[in-house]
Design a protein around this motif. Structure first.
Motif, PDB file in Angstrom:
ATOM      1  N   UNK A  33       0.817  -1.212   0.000  1.00  0.00           N
ATOM      2  CA  UNK A  33       0.000   0.000   0.000  1.00  0.00           C
ATOM      3  C   UNK A  33       0.853   1.265   0.000  1.00  0.00           C
ATOM      4  N   UNK A  34       2.000   1.223   0.663  1.00  0.00           N
ATOM      5  CA  UNK A  34       2.858   2.405   0.774  1.00  0.00           C
ATOM      6  C   UNK A  34       3.274   2.933  -0.593  1.00  0.00           C
ATOM      7  N   UNK A  35       3.807   2.056  -1.455  1.00  0.00           N
ATOM      8  CA  UNK A  35       4.289   2.518  -2.753  1.00  0.00           C
ATOM      9  C   UNK A  35       3.147   3.001  -3.642  1.00  0.00           C
ATOM     10  N   UNK A  36       2.029   2.311  -3.604  1.00  0.00           N
ATOM     11  CA  UNK A  36       0.886   2.710  -4.423  1.00  0.00           C
ATOM     12  C   UNK A  36       0.324   4.053  -3.964  1.00  0.00           C
ATOM     13  N   UNK A  37       0.092   4.172  -2.673  1.00  0.00           N
ATOM     14  CA  UNK A  37      -0.497   5.403  -2.133  1.00  0.00           C
ATOM     15  C   UNK A  37       0.492   6.558  -2.201  1.00  0.00           C
ATOM     16  N   UNK A  38       1.767   6.282  -1.979  1.00  0.00           N
ATOM     17  CA  UNK A  38       2.777   7.337  -2.073  1.00  0.00           C
ATOM     18  C   UNK A  38       2.835   7.924  -3.478  1.00  0.00           C
ATOM     19  N   UNK A  39       2.747   7.075  -4.495  1.00  0.00           N
ATOM     20  CA  UNK A  39       2.759   7.575  -5.876  1.00  0.00           C
ATOM     21  C   UNK A  39       1.565   8.489  -6.120  1.00  0.00           C
ATOM     22  N   UNK A  40       0.420   8.111  -5.601  1.00  0.00           N
ATOM     23  CA  UNK A  40      -0.783   8.930  -5.768  1.00  0.00           C
ATOM     24  C   UNK A  40      -0.650  10.249  -5.009  1.00  0.00           C
ATOM     25  N   UNK A  41      -0.148  10.184  -3.784  1.00  0.00           N
ATOM     26  CA  UNK A  41       0.025  11.399  -2.977  1.00  0.00           C
ATOM     27  C   UNK A  41       1.049  12.329  -3.620  1.00  0.00           C
ATOM     28  N   UNK A  42       2.158  11.770  -4.114  1.00  0.00           N
ATOM     29  CA  UNK A  42       3.166  12.602  -4.779  1.00  0.00           C
ATOM     30  C   UNK A  42       2.555  13.266  -6.011  1.00  0.00           C
ATOM     31  N   UNK A  43       1.761  12.521  -6.766  1.00  0.00           N
ATOM     32  CA  UNK A  43       1.114  13.117  -7.942  1.00  0.00           C
ATOM     33  C   UNK A  43       0.191  14.272  -7.534  1.00  0.00           C
ATOM     34  N   UNK A  82       6.564  -0.870  -6.442  1.00  0.00           N
ATOM     35  CA  UNK A  82       5.384  -1.676  -6.152  1.00  0.00           C
ATOM     36  C   UNK A  82       5.459  -3.020  -6.865  1.00  0.00           C
ATOM     37  N   UNK A  83       5.941  -3.037  -8.118  1.00  0.00           N
ATOM     38  CA  UNK A  83       6.112  -4.305  -8.832  1.00  0.00           C
ATOM     39  C   UNK A  83       7.052  -5.225  -8.062  1.00  0.00           C
ATOM     40  N   UNK A  84       8.147  -4.663  -7.595  1.00  0.00           N
ATOM     41  CA  UNK A  84       9.150  -5.471  -6.894  1.00  0.00           C
ATOM     42  C   UNK A  84       8.617  -5.973  -5.552  1.00  0.00           C
ATOM     43  N   UNK A  90       9.319  15.090 -10.168  1.00  0.00           N
ATOM     44  CA  UNK A  90       8.044  14.468  -9.803  1.00  0.00           C
ATOM     45  C   UNK A  90       7.769  13.241 -10.656  1.00  0.00           C
ATOM     46  N   UNK A  91       8.004  13.359 -11.961  1.00  0.00           N
ATOM     47  CA  UNK A  91       7.782  12.249 -12.880  1.00  0.00           C
ATOM     48  C   UNK A  91       8.632  11.048 -12.476  1.00  0.00           C
ATOM     49  N   UNK A  92       9.899  11.275 -12.244  1.00  0.00           N
ATOM     50  CA  UNK A  92      10.814  10.185 -11.881  1.00  0.00           C
ATOM     51  C   UNK A  92      10.428   9.575 -10.530  1.00  0.00           C
ATOM     52  N   UNK A  93      10.057  10.404  -9.573  1.00  0.00           N
ATOM     53  CA  UNK A  93       9.660   9.901  -8.256  1.00  0.00           C
ATOM     54  C   UNK A  93       8.427   9.010  -8.357  1.00  0.00           C
ATOM     55  N   UNK A  94       7.441   9.450  -9.118  1.00  0.00           N
ATOM     56  CA  UNK A  94       6.214   8.656  -9.269  1.00  0.00           C
ATOM     57  C   UNK A  94       6.506   7.336  -9.964  1.00  0.00           C
ATOM     58  N   UNK A  95       7.300   7.371 -11.025  1.00  0.00           N
ATOM     59  CA  UNK A  95       7.632   6.137 -11.751  1.00  0.00           C
ATOM     60  C   UNK A  95       8.430   5.195 -10.860  1.00  0.00           C
ATOM     61  N   UNK A  96       9.348   5.719 -10.074  1.00  0.00           N
ATOM     62  CA  UNK A  96      10.120   4.867  -9.150  1.00  0.00           C
ATOM     63  C   UNK A  96       9.220   4.229  -8.094  1.00  0.00           C
ATOM     64  N   UNK A 132       1.293   1.028 -15.639  1.00  0.00           N
ATOM     65  CA  UNK A 132       1.972   0.197 -14.645  1.00  0.00           C
ATOM     66  C   UNK A 132       0.992  -0.474 -13.692  1.00  0.00           C
ATOM     67  N   UNK A 133       0.049   0.290 -13.176  1.00  0.00           N
ATOM     68  CA  UNK A 133      -0.911  -0.283 -12.243  1.00  0.00           C
ATOM     69  C   UNK A 133      -1.874  -1.227 -12.954  1.00  0.00           C
ATOM     70  N   UNK A 134      -2.275  -0.861 -14.169  1.00  0.00           N
ATOM     71  CA  UNK A 134      -3.183  -1.707 -14.937  1.00  0.00           C
ATOM     72  C   UNK A 134      -2.545  -3.024 -15.343  1.00  0.00           C
ATOM     73  N   UNK A 135      -1.287  -2.984 -15.756  1.00  0.00           N
ATOM     74  CA  UNK A 135      -0.618  -4.230 -16.134  1.00  0.00           C
ATOM     75  C   UNK A 135      -0.391  -5.115 -14.914  1.00  0.00           C
TER      76      UNK A 135
END
Length: 176
Positions: free
Chosen positions: A41-51, A75-77, A64-70, A133-136
């Motif tokens: 949940x941390x990586x998923x929610x953090x990406x949303x919050x950063x966005x 989350x995949x890992x 911001x773009x790089x942070x969200x993608x990272x 990324x989330x959809x795949x």
């Protein structure tokens, strides 16, 4: 002044002589892998919050773009299946996993529409990457859950075909 307890008082007895069914249920609901659940949940929610807060946190679109993608890549890992054998998860963990897996891509799709309507088209690349990324990730886990040998498109077509056939048969039976 030590108090001595009788053997009746010291015995651990379940309330109202309930069997251990409640204990078994609580073990199924207990989270056995709290670190994995947290980071899922941390990586998923953090990406949303950063966005959502990116324009307030930084003036750099690239940062911001790089942070969200990272964050989305982490989350995949974090939630990848283990090849060391099947790990048993509780019902609570399963609910957390699937809710996070389903709700976050829905939010990214909403963000796609919000970038169109707010005319912030530079963020379109970010939200499309979030959806991709989330959809795949969601698609992969659904495919694993249903069965890796089956194609989701053929399954959906087969299901719709069966439903159409049932509807046609019911209609034919009511007309006769």
């Amino acid at each position: 002044m030590m108090r001595q307890e009788s053997s009746d008082e010291a015995e651990d007895v379940s309330l109202f002589d309930a069997d251990d069914e409640g204990q078994r249920k609580s073990k199924r609901k207990r989270i056995r892998h709290p670190v994995a659940c947290f980071f899922h949940l941390f990586f998923r929610i953090s990406a949303i919050v950063v966005y959502l807060l990116c324009e307030f946190l930084s003036n750099s679109f690239i940062a911001c773009f790089v942070t969200i993608i990272l964050l989305l890549s982490c989350d995949f890992w974090t939630v990848k299946p283990s090849s060391q054998g099947k790990r048993v998860s509780s019902e609570a963990e399963s609910k957390i996993f699937w809710l996070g897996l389903i709700i976050c891509p829905i939010l990214w799709v909403i963000f796609v529409f919000s970038t169109f309507f707010s005319f912030k088209l530079k963020w379109l690349a970010v939200v499309i990457m979030g959806v991709a990324l989330q959809g795949s990730n969601l698609y992969g886990y659904i495919k694993c859950k249903i069965g890796s040998g089956k194609n989701l498109t053929s399954m959906a077509t087969s299901y719709l075909g069966r439903q159409f056939f049932k509807t046609a048969m019911k209609k034919e039976n009511t007309e006769s």
